[in-house]
Structures are given as C-alpha cells and as structure tokens.
Design an enzyme around this catalytic site. Sequence first.
Site, PDB file in Angstrom:
ATOM      1  N   HIS A 207       0.852  -1.193   0.000  1.00  0.00           N
ATOM      2  CA  HIS A 207       0.000   0.000   0.000  1.00  0.00           C
ATOM      3  C   HIS A 207       0.884   1.238   0.000  1.00  0.00           C
ATOM      4  O   HIS A 207       2.106   1.139   0.024  1.00  0.00           O
ATOM      5  CB  HIS A 207      -0.973  -0.002   1.178  1.00  0.00           C
ATOM      6  CG  HIS A 207      -0.333  -0.052   2.535  1.00  0.00           C
ATOM      7  ND1 HIS A 207       0.417  -1.116   2.976  1.00  0.00           N
ATOM      8  CD2 HIS A 207      -0.357   0.839   3.573  1.00  0.00           C
ATOM      9  CE1 HIS A 207       0.836  -0.888   4.212  1.00  0.00           C
ATOM     10  NE2 HIS A 207       0.390   0.293   4.588  1.00  0.00           N
ATOM     11  N   HIS A 209       1.527   3.783   2.098  1.00  0.00           N
ATOM     12  CA  HIS A 209       2.137   4.428   3.252  1.00  0.00           C
ATOM     13  C   HIS A 209       3.665   4.429   3.158  1.00  0.00           C
ATOM     14  O   HIS A 209       4.279   3.476   2.677  1.00  0.00           O
ATOM     15  CB  HIS A 209       1.693   3.742   4.538  1.00  0.00           C
ATOM     16  CG  HIS A 209       0.236   3.926   4.827  1.00  0.00           C
ATOM     17  ND1 HIS A 209      -0.494   3.059   5.612  1.00  0.00           N
ATOM     18  CD2 HIS A 209      -0.636   4.891   4.416  1.00  0.00           C
ATOM     19  CE1 HIS A 209      -1.761   3.472   5.670  1.00  0.00           C
ATOM     20  NE2 HIS A 209      -1.858   4.583   4.963  1.00  0.00           N
ATOM     21  N   ASP A 211       6.129   4.024   5.141  1.00  0.00           N
ATOM     22  CA  ASP A 211       6.997   3.015   5.737  1.00  0.00           C
ATOM     23  C   ASP A 211       7.010   1.726   4.919  1.00  0.00           C
ATOM     24  O   ASP A 211       7.641   0.747   5.311  1.00  0.00           O
ATOM     25  CB  ASP A 211       6.620   2.736   7.189  1.00  0.00           C
ATOM     26  CG  ASP A 211       5.170   2.323   7.365  1.00  0.00           C
ATOM     27  OD1 ASP A 211       4.320   2.767   6.577  1.00  0.00           O
ATOM     28  OD2 ASP A 211       4.875   1.566   8.311  1.00  0.00           O
ATOM     29  N   HIS A 212       6.330   1.735   3.766  1.00  0.00           N
ATOM     30  CA  HIS A 212       6.336   0.591   2.846  1.00  0.00           C
ATOM     31  C   HIS A 212       6.882   0.970   1.470  1.00  0.00           C
ATOM     32  O   HIS A 212       7.392   0.111   0.760  1.00  0.00           O
ATOM     33  CB  HIS A 212       4.924   0.022   2.705  1.00  0.00           C
ATOM     34  CG  HIS A 212       4.365  -0.452   4.003  1.00  0.00           C
ATOM     35  ND1 HIS A 212       4.362  -1.773   4.377  1.00  0.00           N
ATOM     36  CD2 HIS A 212       3.822   0.233   5.051  1.00  0.00           C
ATOM     37  CE1 HIS A 212       3.837  -1.886   5.590  1.00  0.00           C
ATOM     38  NE2 HIS A 212       3.512  -0.682   6.015  1.00  0.00           N
TER      39      HIS A 212
END
Length: 421
Positions: A207, A209, A211-212
């Site tokens: 997804h 966000h 932190d990904h």
Amino acid sequence: MLALHQTQRDVPCSEVHDALGLQGARSIYFGRPTGRSILSDPIRPRPMPTVTVIIYSDIRFLLEFPSVFLCAYVLPVQRTVIMANEKRGGYRQINQALNICAWEGYLNEQHARLPTLEDVEQISPRVLRVLGQNEGKVRRADGYYTCSSRLIEGPQFTLQGTNTYIVGTGRHRLLIDTGQGIPEWASLISSTLAGSSIELSHVLLTHWHGDHTGGVPDLLRMYPDLSDSIYKHTPGKGQKPISDGQTFRVEGATVRAVHTPGHSHDHMCFILEEENAMFTGDNVLGHGSSAVEVLSTWMSSLRMMQSLRCAVGYPAHGAVIRDLPSKLDLELTQKARREDRVVETLKQMKTETQRNGARGKGSVTVQQLVTAMHGHDLDEQVRTMALEPFVDEVLRKLAQDDRVAFEVRGGQKKWFAIEYT
C-alpha cells in the site's frame, strides 16, 4: 480541536478504561514536548498493574491537519505506552477513532516484550525477511527502553520495523515492500542480494504508506533496471498497477495478489501458493491490531482473508503469524464485542427514557452515548479526541449493518438502536 497541555497531568483512568481495554490502568498522561522532552529519558518499568499512556501533540501539526490523529506506537516496557503525533514518515494516520482499537490489541500483549527479530532471516524455504531498520523503539545500554530518534522523525506503529520480504528460490526473486527509505535497509538489501547472487525481478508494494514505499528511490538508485518493475494497486508515477487476482511467478514461488482495503484504500495482500501463506501487509500485524481507515471495509476484508484459508501470515510488522485463522478470528471478535456494547447501551438508554415517561425512539447524540458508556467525569480531551470519534465510527459501521439509525432533531444528529419485532 483542543491543543494538548504543555505539561503532564494525571487523568483518571476510568475515563478511558472501557474504550482502551486497560485492565487495572491507573494513570493516563497527556502532553506535548517542550524543551527537554521526556522522550529522551529512560522509560523505567512500572509495576504490572500500572498502564501509562503518554500522548504527544505538536500544535503546528494539529493546526495543519485538525482532523488527523496519528496512531499509537506501544513500547514493550511491561505496560507502558508511548504515542507520538508526527507528520513525516510512516503514514499520516488516518482515523483518530480506530486508533483506539489498535491500542487495545497492543495493551493486551504488554505483559511480554516484543520478540527480537534478526535484521536478515530466512523464515521459510522461500521467504527471506529483511527488516526496514525503522524500528519504533531502542533498547539502551542500561536496559531501559526509549524512543528511537527515527520514531520521532517519522515511523509510528512500526514495532520492530517494517518487514520486507525477498521471495523465491532461484536467481531471480521478487521483493514485497521497501521499508521507509532508511539507508541501513538499502545497505542490507544490497549485501543480501549480492551475497546470495540474487536479482530482483518484481517489487510489490502492499500500500501507499511511506513506511512501505519509502525505499523505492534507493532501490532504483542501486538497480535502475527495476524502473519498469515496481507494482502497486493504485500506482504512482512510474509504477505499474496490481489487479485483484494478478499472479507473479519466480522460481519456487507463485504469488497471487488480493485486494484487501481497510487499513488503506489500496491495500493488497499476497498469497504464496506453495506455502498456503499470506503476506498480510498492515491489515493484520504480528503483534496487536492495526489502525484502519474504514472499519466496515477492514472487517469485510478480514472476513475475505478468512475465506482464503491460509495457514500462516507474514505481516508487514512483527513476527510471523503461525496461526493466521486464529489471529483473524480474534481481530473480528474484538471489534464485534465493541459493536455489541454500543447497541446494548442505546437500547438501555431508550428503556430508561421510556421509563421516565418520554416517547419516541430514545435517540441520543454521540456525546450523550459516550457519557452513558464512560461516565460524566470525562476529561474533555479524552472525550473529544478519542472516545467520541471512536464511537462515531462504530455507529457508522452499525448503520451500514442496519443495527442502528439516526434522526435529526433540533439540528442534532441523534442515534438509536433498530429493534426488530
């Protein structure tokens, strides 16, 4: 939205006990950093019956995003909780209400410290996990835990860090998620690939966000040939789309994409067919519960995930979920219990109203419902920033399920339980 006080103050824990599931909690602290933040101090273990919640708020952030309240990160120091409001990194999360649900799951696990995860670990014959180096805590030399400087700069809710996964058994493998853009992660990926003579053929993002997705620029800098191989459900510039059911194949691994919105609108899980395992992203974590955008959508996705009958979960944060069906059952049961309590309280309020001679549906405002559930002596910030948004989101979900409805009376939205005869 009211700004939080600049200094700590005690708040009776009864004000949030039921919403947060803080069994035996004694104190809640609100505050925002001024001068010497206590985040730099050791967080010393407290007796087990004590739960301490420290919420930090940056007034500039609140003015810029008045409806946004970032999710909690829970430090595993017996039963101590740290929350930080922060705009950068991780994700600008999302729904101030559903973070309450996330607190509950974490707090239920605070009797145990989070397990240590290796930076690089072969967790199955086909899956190599590389931590994103964006952990949400740091263990000091004296044995106490304090917040990582990276936590203050960005990531919340990252537990031991974002899990990134190298999948396959041959020379060409695929990568799931890229961490937050921490240089140490890029170095780990580079050395791991070089040390095993591995090349990446696909990069799949669960997804949007940060932190990904934050490590994508580092990947492209190191491996420019990947510029046509970055996949995401709702693609950004230079990325390719992932469709529900799309399959990616490398030697030793067949990975099928499953659209599972809820934590975010574009959230994807990935099934590793050879292991009957699922990369669960942020929909289901290795420890505790995830914050979500839309409760009803997330619960529908979890039920769909149940129907796929995968045995093992590889989450985006936390340890491997060895019994994924049980974890999914637990998540859904906890949320259903909260819904039932809201409905029963509405029914009780209607009965009391009728007992006093009033007529009508016995409808009440969110504020009245919160008071009935949690008492009159609520702290104003607990009420407006946590409990009322939480109950409002649950009511919206219940309305979609035809268990409650609302009417507008005197210019106010008032809710009532639907009773079928």
